[in-house]
Motif scaffolding. Structure first.
Motif, PDB file in Angstrom:
ATOM      1  N   LEU A 190       0.859  -1.186   0.000  1.00 13.69           N
ATOM      2  CA  LEU A 190       0.000   0.000   0.000  1.00 13.69           C
ATOM      3  C   LEU A 190       0.891   1.231   0.000  1.00 13.69           C
ATOM      4  CD1 LEU A 190      -2.543  -1.067   2.780  1.00 13.69           C
ATOM      5  CD2 LEU A 190      -2.640  -1.561   0.335  1.00 13.69           C
ATOM      6  N   LEU A 235      -7.038   3.558   5.198  1.00 13.77           N
ATOM      7  CA  LEU A 235      -7.343   2.320   4.489  1.00 13.77           C
ATOM      8  C   LEU A 235      -7.131   1.105   5.387  1.00 13.77           C
ATOM      9  CD1 LEU A 235      -8.084   0.860   1.873  1.00 13.77           C
ATOM     10  CD2 LEU A 235      -5.671   0.927   1.225  1.00 13.77           C
ATOM     11  N   THR A 281      -9.962  -1.849   6.534  1.00 13.28           N
ATOM     12  CA  THR A 281      -9.768  -3.176   5.965  1.00 13.28           C
ATOM     13  C   THR A 281      -9.972  -4.261   7.024  1.00 13.28           C
ATOM     14  OG1 THR A 281      -8.136  -2.273   4.425  1.00 13.28           O
ATOM     15  CG2 THR A 281      -8.191  -4.654   4.685  1.00 13.28           C
ATOM     16  N   LYS A 311     -10.080  -4.651  -1.556  1.00 13.82           N
ATOM     17  CA  LYS A 311     -11.008  -4.071  -2.518  1.00 13.82           C
ATOM     18  C   LYS A 311     -12.234  -3.480  -1.814  1.00 13.82           C
ATOM     19  CE  LYS A 311     -13.823  -5.216  -6.503  1.00 13.82           C
ATOM     20  NZ  LYS A 311     -14.232  -6.272  -7.463  1.00 13.82           N
ATOM     21  N   GLN A 331     -11.148  -0.237  -0.239  1.00 16.42           N
ATOM     22  CA  GLN A 331     -11.009   0.805  -1.259  1.00 16.42           C
ATOM     23  C   GLN A 331     -12.375   1.308  -1.703  1.00 16.42           C
ATOM     24  OE1 GLN A 331      -8.235   2.277  -1.831  1.00 16.42           O
ATOM     25  NE2 GLN A 331      -6.804   1.076  -3.084  1.00 16.42           N
ATOM     26  N   ARG A 384     -13.605   3.896   0.849  1.00 22.78           N
ATOM     27  CA  ARG A 384     -12.941   5.194   0.661  1.00 22.78           C
ATOM     28  C   ARG A 384     -13.438   5.884  -0.597  1.00 22.78           C
ATOM     29  NH1 ARG A 384      -8.014   6.114  -0.200  1.00 22.78           N
ATOM     30  NH2 ARG A 384      -7.805   7.846   1.259  1.00 22.78           N
ATOM     31  N   SER A 385     -13.696   5.093  -1.657  1.00 20.19           N
ATOM     32  CA  SER A 385     -14.190   5.677  -2.897  1.00 20.19           C
ATOM     33  C   SER A 385     -15.586   6.248  -2.720  1.00 20.19           C
ATOM     34  CB  SER A 385     -14.185   4.611  -3.994  1.00 20.19           C
ATOM     35  OG  SER A 385     -14.809   5.064  -5.165  1.00 20.19           O
ATOM     36  N   PRO A 426      -5.549   9.113  -3.049  1.00 21.76           N
ATOM     37  CA  PRO A 426      -5.616   7.706  -3.454  1.00 21.76           C
ATOM     38  C   PRO A 426      -4.499   6.892  -2.819  1.00 21.76           C
ATOM     39  CG  PRO A 426      -4.633   9.010  -5.201  1.00 21.76           C
ATOM     40  CD  PRO A 426      -5.052   9.986  -4.128  1.00 21.76           C
TER      41      PRO A 426
END
Length: 692
Positions: free
Chosen positions: A603, A613, A617, A667, A670, A673-674, A681
């Motif tokens: 990462l 992140l 996770t 994933k 992510q 966060r998206s 990013p």
């Protein structure tokens, strides 16, 4: 499924649902006068929209207009309105009803009725995206080439049923299990092997024989190689083995977008049953796949530079497993990743016996510092000990001599002539280098000329070479061997072939040209440069580069390596035994918990973003987080020495059987966060080649 036509305009997308609403919506809506009408049967198309945002990595439902009914087939390209913009997409399937409760938008148009996304490739791309913590849209950009309308309109006549005759054992007869492997392919079975090839130039003919055997069983074959030169060799071998009409195509970027798309369509439509190509060909839609081949899987050229960074070894292994196809992973050496496949029982080792290896291999000798260099002016100028110098002189009487230099350029690294400290730019602290014998030192980062450089440690104003590149080596060899042609092969110009006339061929690793009758000798210079790399794979990568060069030398011809002969990689080269080194490396990494014995994710991003992140996770059981630690950002020459944004890197290590779970967990994080539009990013890469 949700509908993309109702969302707010980009970039906000505040109203776009993150998860599908409950089932119950109808695919029909009240018809207005002059309004478009949905198709009468299967009016709903589930479309994968070309958006890389992780939280949007799912199909969206659209209505199929009646006028596009016949052309809207699963796998075709369409244009849809999504969040206020027109974007591309692929139709995954058509259904009678949608799960969406609100109003559905219509497809804007069908770009092409060609079903370019087959169900097999769509399922494979989904698995690859989950495996590498990426999105399906990103994988499909790698899998399906851009459309070329004029080429798509061309007719591709079906040549009809055709099968070649099964091949003779040929080169495969040199391996104890080679003939059995070939017969299994010809009988329609699915053998899987890790192949350690004998040195020589007939590896391409061996691959062509395996493809011919597969085609003889009525199935297709896919061959992935590192570069266009290798593709050309296997392509020529296939043309000779299969004859006319040829049912294979070569897929490379050098052929141009139109020709490449034409060949790809031939594969899609079944006109071509075998494919040979570079990295992107791993997703070629070969019908009834019976064999996948990957040559030299340790070459870093195979590493995909675009997200989600899939490696052909993993993708082809997945394809072989999903389709019940055979697999052949080969090279002159063996990687630790391929050794894992053998130890797990997924593949069998395909290795020649020791007597055959001794007959085919060159005679390798190590050479380090030599006392005779002080008495030999030519040897001193060429950085060669007397053993290497005398070997080259004798070999030049019989043919060309290959000289492998691990660094390109002239003098790519400088040190202070007094204290031997690294010479760095006063502005950006980048490394200094020299382009030619008459040039002033310059910075490799910002390009600034450092003609008035002064060492900050000792005040010295003179520099010396820390390492010498291929062009400087060629210049020195020209002085040591007057009258002998000296040719270079590297990034500035790669030679494909050289004749049998005496010449010195100076090449960087991977750019070695093939000699028509083999090289009379090879000199592998500066072995310490490869072995001293701060990289987990330094030993196996050094051996791979040495063996690839030495394999081009004639049987029993001399190969001189400038390295300490007691080191394990050098010993593996002397014995021509890459398998033992790979098994030893794997055992060491298993003990230390390093790849490929374990799975790791890297990462990289801003410190706050990485911590966010990691907090989001849900790591699988047994996961271990290493770091984060600061990493140096690449210097931007346009920044005029301004400090780069702070970046950190964290590593996540999990047991090998938890690799897929790690990819899905990253994933999902992510996606969170998206969805909340996190500003910074984070680059997530599964099983990166470089961990440092």
């Amino acid at each position: 499924m949700t509908n993309g036509g109702e969302a707010a305009p980009l970039p906000g997308m505040d109203d776009l649902p993150v998860s599908p609403p409950a089932k119950g919506g109808s695919a029909k809506r009240t018809a207005k006068k002059g309004a478009r009408q949905p198709a009468e049967t299967l009016p709903v198309a589930r479309v994968l929209v070309d958006m890389s945002l992780p939280h949007l990595d799912r199909p969206f439902d659209y209505l199929v207009p009646r006028q596009w009914d016949a052309k809207t087939v699963p796998g075709c390209r369409v244009r849809v309105r999504f969040a206020g913009q027109l974007v591309d997409g692929f139709v995954l399937e058509r259904v009678a009803e949608s799960d969406h409760e609100g109003r559905l938008a219509f497809l804007e148009r069908v770009t092409s009725p060609e079903a370019v996304l087959t169900p097999e490739i769509a399922a494979l791309a989904r698995e690859v995206a989950d495996r590498y913590a990426g999105t399906l849209a990103d994988v499909l950009r790698l899998a399906v080439p851009p459309r070329h309308a004029a080429t798509e309109a061309e007719e591709h006549p079906d040549p009809g049923e055709w099968r070649p005759e099964p091949p003779a054992p040929g080169t495969w007869g040199h391996y104890p299990a080679g003939t059995s492997f070939l017969n299994a392919l010809a009988e329609g079975r699915a053998p899987r092997a890790v192949w350690t090839a004998l040195p020589g130039r007939d590896w391409a003919e061996a691959i062509a024989g395996a493809v011919q055997a597969t085609l003889a069983s009525g199935r297709g074959a896919l061959v992935v190689l590192a570069d266009g030169r290798q593709v050309a060799r296997v392509d020529a071998a296939l043309a000779e083995a299969l004859g006319e009409p040829s049912r294979h195509v070569a897929l490379t970027a050098e052929s141009g977008p139109a020709e490449r798309y034409r060949r790809w369509l031939a594969v899609l439509r079944g006109t071509a049953t075998a494919v040979v190509g570079t990295r992107a060909a791993m997703f070629a839609p070969v019908h009834d796949l019976g064999l996948v081949v990957l040559w030299d899987d340790g070459d870093d050229v195979h590493a995909e530079p675009h997200a989600p960074y899939p490696h052909p070894r993993e993708v082809l292994a997945l394809r072989a497993h999903r389709s019940g196809a055979g697999a052949l992973i080969g090279g002159f050496t063996r990687t630790t990743d391929a050794t894992v496949l053998v130890e797990s029982g997924w593949a069998h080792a395909l290795v020649a016996d020791r007597q055959r290896i001794r007959t085919a291999m060159p005679r390798v000798r190590p050479a380090g510092d030599d006392a005779d260099m002080a008495r030999d002016e030519a040897a001193r100028s060429a950085r060669l000990p007397s053993l290497a110098l005398s070997t080259a002189r004798r070999a030049l009487e019989q043919g060309p001599v290959l000289v492998q230099v691990p660094r390109r350029g002239y003098v790519p690294g400088l040190r202070c002539g007094r204290c031997r400290g690294p010479a760095r730019c006063a502005g950006c602290q980048g490394p200094l280098a020299i382009r030619s014998s008459h040039a002033a030192p310059y910075c490799r980062w910002c390009g600034r000329i450092a003609g008035d450089w002064e060492c900050p440690e000792c005040g010295g104003r003179h520099v010396r070479a820390a390492v010498v590149g291929a062009r400087r080596t060629a210049e020195e060899l020209g002085r040591a061997f007057p009258g002998v042609p000296v040719r270079t092969s590297g990034r500035d110009g790669v030679l494909d072939r050289v004749g049998a006339a005496p010449a010195l061929i100076v090449s960087t690793p991977g750019a070695e040209p093939v000699a028509d009758e083999g090289y009379a000798a090879a000199l592998l210079l500066d072995g310490w440069v490869l072995l001293s790399r701060p990289d987990l794979r330094a030993a196996e990568e050094a051996l791979r580069r040495w063996m690839n060069a030495a394999a081009l030398v004639r049987s029993a011809a001399p190969v001189i390596i400038l390295a300490d002969g007691s080191l394990p990689p050098v010993q593996a080269l002397l014995r021509w035994d890459p398998v033992t080194l790979a098994e030893r490396e794997l055992a060491d990494r298993r003990e230390l918990g390093f790849p490929p014995a374990a799975r790791m994710a890297s990462l990289t991003g801003a410190p706050a973003a990485i911590r966010e992140l990691l907090a989001d996770t849900r790591l699988p059981e047994g996961a271990q987080v290493l770091g984060p630690v600061p990493v140096a950002a690449p210097q931007d020459p346009a920044a005029s020495g301004a400090p780069a944004p702070e970046r950190e890197r964290a590593l996540i290590r999990v047991p090998r059987n938890a690799g897929t779970a790690l990819g899905r967990a990253l994933k999902a994080a992510q996606g969170v966060r998206s969805a909340r539009r996190a500003p910074d990013p984070v680059r997530a890469q599964i099983d990166p080649l470089e961990l440092i």
